[in-house]
Design a protein around this motif. Structure first.
Motif, PDB file in Angstrom:
ATOM      1  N   TRP A 144      71.682  25.206  43.775  1.00  0.00           N
ATOM      2  CA  TRP A 144      71.696  24.493  43.666  1.00  0.00           C
ATOM      3  C   TRP A 144      71.448  23.733  45.727  1.00  0.00           C
ATOM      4  O   TRP A 144      71.495  24.597  46.519  1.00  0.00           O
ATOM      5  CB  TRP A 144      73.476  24.418  43.167  1.00  0.00           C
TER       6      TRP A 144
ATOM      7  N   SER B 296      74.440  19.825  42.171  1.00  0.00           N
ATOM      8  CA  SER B 296      75.100  20.911  42.592  1.00  0.00           C
ATOM      9  C   SER B 296      76.050  22.718  42.607  1.00  0.00           C
ATOM     10  O   SER B 296      75.662  22.559  40.899  1.00  0.00           O
ATOM     11  CB  SER B 296      76.616  19.931  42.471  1.00  0.00           C
ATOM     12  N   ARG B 297      76.757  22.671  43.020  1.00  0.00           N
ATOM     13  CA  ARG B 297      77.371  23.615  42.711  1.00  0.00           C
ATOM     14  C   ARG B 297      78.197  24.071  41.103  1.00  0.00           C
ATOM     15  O   ARG B 297      77.983  24.851  40.386  1.00  0.00           O
ATOM     16  CB  ARG B 297      78.105  24.872  43.998  1.00  0.00           C
TER      17      ARG B 297
ATOM     18  N   HIS C  87      77.473  22.635  38.622  1.00  0.00           N
ATOM     19  CA  HIS C  87      76.146  22.229  37.907  1.00  0.00           C
ATOM     20  C   HIS C  87      75.168  23.698  37.309  1.00  0.00           C
ATOM     21  O   HIS C  87      75.042  23.956  36.430  1.00  0.00           O
ATOM     22  CB  HIS C  87      75.006  21.066  37.686  1.00  0.00           C
ATOM     23  N   ALA C  88      74.884  24.278  38.770  1.00  0.00           N
ATOM     24  CA  ALA C  88      74.421  25.441  38.318  1.00  0.00           C
ATOM     25  C   ALA C  88      75.502  26.637  38.279  1.00  0.00           C
ATOM     26  O   ALA C  88      75.151  27.462  37.068  1.00  0.00           O
ATOM     27  CB  ALA C  88      74.186  26.023  39.612  1.00  0.00           C
TER      28      ALA C  88
ATOM     29  N   CYS D  23      72.941  32.746  39.951  1.00  0.00           N
ATOM     30  CA  CYS D  23      72.760  31.260  40.657  1.00  0.00           C
ATOM     31  C   CYS D  23      72.980  31.394  42.546  1.00  0.00           C
ATOM     32  O   CYS D  23      73.976  32.346  43.034  1.00  0.00           O
ATOM     33  CB  CYS D  23      74.594  30.997  40.318  1.00  0.00           C
TER      34      CYS D  23
END
Length: 748
Positions: free
Chosen positions: A194, A327-328, A330-331, A343
């Motif tokens: 991300w 973005s974080r 989403h990850a 991640c």
């Protein structure tokens, strides 16, 4: 469908057809299976400021006491004609989809009541019609039963909105046990990368184009030469850096059901998927579906569907998979689903939070309006003293940066010019002829922000601005010099290699509105930015200087220093006292203000993207913050000291005794004439000195005939009396023409 009753038929239809089924159909014997979630929310924002009545005359609103009213039809026939659009009318094509949902029995349509009223009453500028359409569960109520087939259905907007409308969802146990798998496990070889540590949006992407390009390069480095699927927003998918990758295949935004990419392991899915602010607030307020849930149901689920087009569907856990998402959030969401996956951050520099969308600054619209009225009143009171410094002839020679602001043929527009003057614009550093930027403050700041998104090959290519308004009638050298400054608006300061960040600067001046933007040379190791502080009115050079020094003094009082004078010695023998140590700057942070550019005649490069990739544009405004009140600041500072008049000959009289003058005027005339005889009689100095004399006498508000007499007297003593007398006639005729245009209560 009525004809197939009891015959065991299967009918496959698309989602759109389902939403258009007639309510008159007898569907009690039919069972409805829905593959994937329905689009149950359709927000529309139509810019119909001037043409809304073609649609709104057939509508009415029904209020339930909330900010959102129902939007319903009062003329189905007229709306049907709009939908059918038999003549292919362009306007009807734009509004047909909204009209169709308003008359549909399957949709409930809402609008913001205040916005709708402003649209109807034509209040404000660029009003929109907001229509927030929700697909109601009654669209399937006629069926004998309904089953939705969807992964992670409980997180979807479909599930939540229909539950709020009274639907009771129950998992079908018989179908669930027949699924190939109910969870994703064994993904230890999958890595999810991300780039951004907060929500990703198109506005963020556009405002941080350098960062986005860096993000793309990092994503392509992750997948290397391996084949991958890619997904970006439609507006850039054919022109972005990612689209140039030879190893990628672009997939459609709605990727449900596609199976042709199952031989590909890797994915770069970086489209921005968010509801508009109006739509998002509606879901939060009416359906208690907050921003985090919106991000999961809209963005995360679409990313999941896109990734599901790859080899992930085949269940081969021995293959390495590399996925890149924006973005974080989403990850981390994907990593929880695909058990065992990693991640990983791409370790990119994170842009300043000041580049995020503007938050709500006021508790209510009335608070915002009242705040604006106070600022407007302060400005109106303070600009009047500067109007008579601008003659008609001067205005006719102004070159405007925006052609829409060049109507200056009346007194009203001279007032408008003084109130809305912002800066002088220069295409390059060595350009002498300025273009004047005249616009409202908020539009000027918006323009600066837009400029901050532009890129330049080198610093010298960046255009410049100056707070000073330069007299366009000036003849000879010094056209951009301080002697030619009529007034200045706003304060600009450069901070170079500073330890005072823009957020800290804003905390020192909590009552001031300000803008801070990175300069061309800004980098991660050398913070360089420019601060712009709007003011309530223009300023003369001495006023600008005293206010600028007061700002610097306040910064230094807050614990910052200017240029290092020398390291402080340790306390003890032969060391400075504590106060001396701080005076020397030993333990203070460096403010880095460029003291060579604190005058109003200084020029400053416009905001732009830094080649280093470290760019920002921060605007500090809202309740409690307002433009710097010039009169208030000046009244709280020591009086501006005028230089003593030099000794002058006494064998002539400068003041006509027939006129009644105040002591201030008499002393002012003596000083002005003394200045003239000190420089104006020298070769090559007459033109500039006559301008200085004209401005000093004009500011004393002398009678026209006395002022003309004194200037003519001075002209005859110059090295080129004929040229100076012509200059006097030109200046005085212009001033006289202007003064006669003023109302009686405004005559100087």
């Amino acid at each position: 469908m009525n004809n197939f009753r009891g015959e065991g038929r299967v009918v496959a239809i698309c989602h759109a057809t389902l939403c258009n089924l007639s309510p008159e159909l007898d569907l009690g014997d039919w069972y409805c299976y829905i593959d994937e979630t329905l689009d149950v929310f359709h927000p529309a924002e139509l810019n119909l400021h001037d043409s809304h009545q073609l649609l709104t005359e057939h509508l009415k609103t029904i209020s339930d006491g909330s900010p959102y009213s129902r939007l319903v039809s009062v003329n189905d026939t007229a709306l049907t004609a709009i939908i059918e659009n038999r003549d292919r009318d362009a306007y009807r094509e734009i509004v047909a989809g909204t009209a169709e949902k308003i008359i549909s029995p399957h949709y409930d349509c809402f609008t913001l009541q205040d916005k709708y009223r402003h649209l109807i009453e034509r209040k404000g500028e660029k009003q929109k019609l907001y229509c927030l359409s929700v697909l109601h569960p009654r669209v399937v109520s006629a069926f004998g039963g309904v089953t939705v087939l969807s992964a992670r259905f409980e997180e979807s907007l479909h599930y939540h909105l229909w539950e709020r409308e009274g639907v009771v969802w129950t998992q079908d146990a018989a179908l669930s046990v027949r699924l190939r798998f109910t969870q994703h496990s064994g993904y230890e070889k999958t890595k999810i990368y991300w780039g951004l540590d907060r929500n990703f949006s198109k506005s963020f992407r556009d405002a941080n184009a350098d960062w986005y390009d860096e993000f793309i390069r990092a994503a392509l480095d992750v997948v290397g030469t391996e084949g991958h699927v890619r997904l970006e927003n439609n507006d850039i998918k054919n022109s972005s850096l990612l689209s140039k990758s030879l190893n990628g295949e672009t997939i459609p935004g709605r990727a449900h059901g596609l199976n042709k990419y199952r031989n590909i392991d890797h994915a770069i899915i970086i489209s921005a998927m968010n509801y508009s602010p109006v739509a998002g607030r509606f879901l939060s307020a009416r359906y208690k579906f907050g921003s985090h849930k919106q991000a999961v149901s809209f963005a995360c689920h679409n990313i999941y569907q896109a990734i599901s087009r790859t080899s992930m569907r085949d269940g081969d856990m021995g293959r390495e998979r590399l996925w890149v998402v924006p973005s974080r959030i989403h990850a981390e969401w994907l990593s929880q689903i695909f058990q065992g996956s990693s991640c990983i951050s791409l370790a990119l520099n994170q842009p300043s939070a000041g580049n995020l969308g503007r938050p709500e600054l006021f508790n209510s619209p009335n608070d915002r309006k009242n705040h604006s009225k106070v600022i407007s009143r302060n400005k109106a009171r303070q600009i009047s003293d500067f109007v008579d410094r601008i003659g008609v002839d001067m205005m006719e020679n102004v070159t405007f940066f925006n052609s829409s602001d060049d109507d200056v043929s009346s007194l009203y527009n001279i007032d408008h010019f003084v109130a809305n003057y912002r800066s002088s614009w220069f295409k390059i550093k060595y350009k002498r002829d300025a273009q004047v930027i005249s616009m409202k403050e908020h539009k000027y700041i918006s323009w600066l922000k837009k400029e901050s998104t532009k890129s330049y090959a080198k610093k010298d290519d960046v255009p410049l601005v100056s707070p000073a308004f330069y007299n366009p009638l000036w003849v000879g050298k010094g056209k951009r010099g301080k002697k030619n400054v009529v007034f200045a608006s706003g304060v600009m300061l450069d901070f170079d290699d500073t330890e005072l960040g823009p957020d800290e600067l804003a905390k020192i001046f909590t009552e001031l509105q300000m803008v801070a933007y990175s300069t061309f040379s800004n980098s991660s190791t050398n913070l360089r930015y420019r601060a712009y502080l709007p003011t309530t009115c223009p300023m003369l050079i001495p006023e600008y200087n005293v206010i600028t020094h007061a700002i610097i003094q306040a910064i230094e009082s807050a614990g910052y220093r200017g240029k290092q004078k020398g390291a402080a010695k340790p306390n003890g023998s032969d060391s400075e006292s504590e106060s001396d140590r701080f005076t020397l700057g030993g333990n203070l942070k460096r403010h880095g203000i460029d003291m060579g550019k604190i005058g109003p005649y200084s020029i400053f490069h416009l905001p732009c993207r830094s080649p280093s990739g470290h760019s920002f544009f921060n605007h500090y405004s809202g309740p409690g913050r307002a433009p710097l009140d010039v009169n208030q600041w000046l009244s709280s500072l020591p009086p501006i000291e005028e230089p003593e008049a030099p000794s002058t000959p006494t064998n002539y009289s400068y003041v006509d005794e027939a006129h009644t003058l105040t002591d201030h005027q008499k002393n002012g005339v003596e000083y002005a004439m003394a200045e003239w005889f000190g420089t104006g009689t020298l070769p090559g100095k007459g033109n500039d000195a006559m301008w200085d004399l004209y401005e000093r006498l004009r500011d004393l508000r002398l009678p026209i005939d006395l002022m003309w007499e004194q200037m003519s007297f001075a002209a005859r003593s110059s090295n080129t009396p004929r040229d100076r007398l012509k200059q006097v006639d030109y200046l005085m005729n212009d001033l006289m023409q202007y003064r006669f245009m003023l109302p009686a209560n405004r005559v100087a």
